[in-house]
Design a protein around this motif. Structure first.
Motif, short mmCIF file in Angstrom:
data_model
loop_
_atom_site.label_atom_id
_atom_site.label_comp_id
_atom_site.label_asym_id
_atom_site.label_seq_id
_atom_site.Cartn_x
_atom_site.Cartn_y
_atom_site.Cartn_z
N ALA A 50 0.85 -1.19 0.00
CA ALA A 50 0.00 0.00 0.00
C ALA A 50 0.88 1.24 0.00
CB ALA A 50 -0.92 0.01 1.22
N THR A 77 -2.37 1.05 -9.20
CA THR A 77 -3.50 0.19 -8.85
C THR A 77 -3.49 -1.08 -9.69
OG1 THR A 77 -4.94 1.48 -10.33
CG2 THR A 77 -4.95 2.06 -8.00
N ALA A 120 -2.73 -0.84 -2.94
CA ALA A 120 -3.81 -0.03 -2.37
C ALA A 120 -3.26 1.37 -2.14
CB ALA A 120 -4.29 -0.64 -1.06
N ALA A 144 -3.81 5.54 -0.74
CA ALA A 144 -4.50 6.44 0.18
C ALA A 144 -3.84 7.81 0.12
CB ALA A 144 -4.47 5.90 1.60
N HIS A 183 -11.10 8.51 -7.12
CA HIS A 183 -11.53 7.12 -7.17
C HIS A 183 -10.37 6.14 -7.08
CE1 HIS A 183 -10.41 7.96 -11.36
NE2 HIS A 183 -10.28 6.66 -11.52
N HIS A 184 -9.15 6.62 -7.28
CA HIS A 184 -7.99 5.74 -7.16
C HIS A 184 -7.65 5.44 -5.69
CE1 HIS A 184 -6.76 5.65 -11.38
NE2 HIS A 184 -6.99 6.95 -11.45
N ALA A 189 -8.52 4.50 -1.81
CA ALA A 189 -9.50 3.83 -0.94
C ALA A 189 -9.71 4.58 0.36
CB ALA A 189 -9.05 2.40 -0.65
N PHE A 190 -8.84 5.55 0.66
CA PHE A 190 -8.92 6.30 1.92
C PHE A 190 -8.32 7.67 1.67
CE2 PHE A 190 -7.10 7.68 5.98
CZ PHE A 190 -8.13 7.44 6.86
N LEU A 199 -7.09 0.38 4.47
CA LEU A 199 -6.58 -0.33 3.29
C LEU A 199 -6.46 -1.83 3.53
CD1 LEU A 199 -3.78 2.18 2.18
CD2 LEU A 199 -6.10 1.97 1.26
#
Length: 230
Positions: free
Chosen positions: A10, A117, A122, A124, A143-144, A146-147, A171
């Protein structure tokens, strides 16, 4: 502080100075803001000195509290030079005016974020900016991620580790499998405190980032660095 290398699963990005070039994004905006807040040219110069900003070049001193701080940090630096305004009022102005900023991406973001991605990473964003303006500035790229968290998202602010740990939880990865990418010592220190690896970039005012595992010219070099180190 050396971190033991592990597989990166991540990537947590800072926003300003990392995803966006700091000076190109915030230099003209800051000059306009300070002149609007000032009574005259001398007052504008005083405000600029308070936040470590050069009005003639639209550049920040590397030690400026604006670079890695929250809107509250910037407001506190300006407070003494704006005696007719409360701290809360200054913070509100900074947050509202930040919605007018025109972000200057450090590199073309869409292909880079898509590549990361596609690799199964992941992603953020953890910024010391307020969450609302951050979401607006990320706009078509959100949108890429997740946080996405700002200083007012309920997780605290860097250099505290809590927002980075919140990102790791969101994540679904252990802290040691995450890498924080940023342009300031706040980013590096937060990563170390969270037990994460730390990577620096030079698209902010800082010219040295001691404690970073590596320092890249910009985030466009991230895929090659990942290939070489993980």
């Amino acid at each position: 502080m050396a971190m033991e290398a592990s597989m990166v699963k991540a990537v947590i990005f800072d926003k300003d100075g990392t995803l966006f070039d700091f000076t190109a994004t915030w230099g003209p905006w800051t000059a306009d803001l300070l002149r609007d807040l000032a009574d005259d040219a001398a007052h504008a110069d005083r405000l600029a000195r308070a936040v470590g900003f050069d009005l003639s070049t639209c550049r920040f001193d590397p030690a400026s509290p604006v670079i890695a701080g929250t809107p509250g940090d910037s407001a506190r630096a300006l407070e003494a030079a704006l005696p007719g305004m409360t701290l809360d009022a200054i913070v509100r102005i900074l947050i509202e005016r930040s919605r007018d900023v025109v972000p200057a991406p450090a590199v073309p973001l869409a292909p880079l974020l898509s590549e990361l991605t596609d690799r199964g990473l992941a992603l953020a964003v953890v910024t010391n900016d307020a969450e609302g303006p951050a979401l607006e500035q990320l706009d078509g790229h959100a949108h890429h991620f997740a946080f996405i968290a700002g200083c007012d998202s309920g997780h605290g602010a860097k250099p505290d580790p809590d927002p980075l740990l919140a990102a790791a939880r969101a994540l679904g990865h252990a802290a040691e499998d995450c890498i924080m990418v940023g342009d300031s010592l706040h980013d590096i220190r937060a990563a170390h405190a969270a037990g994460m690896r730390a990577l620096g970039v030079l698209t902010g005012p800082a010219t040295e980032l001691p404690g970073a595992e590596a320092v890249l010219p910009d985030i466009g070099h991230l895929p090659r660095w990942l290939d070489a180190t993980t």
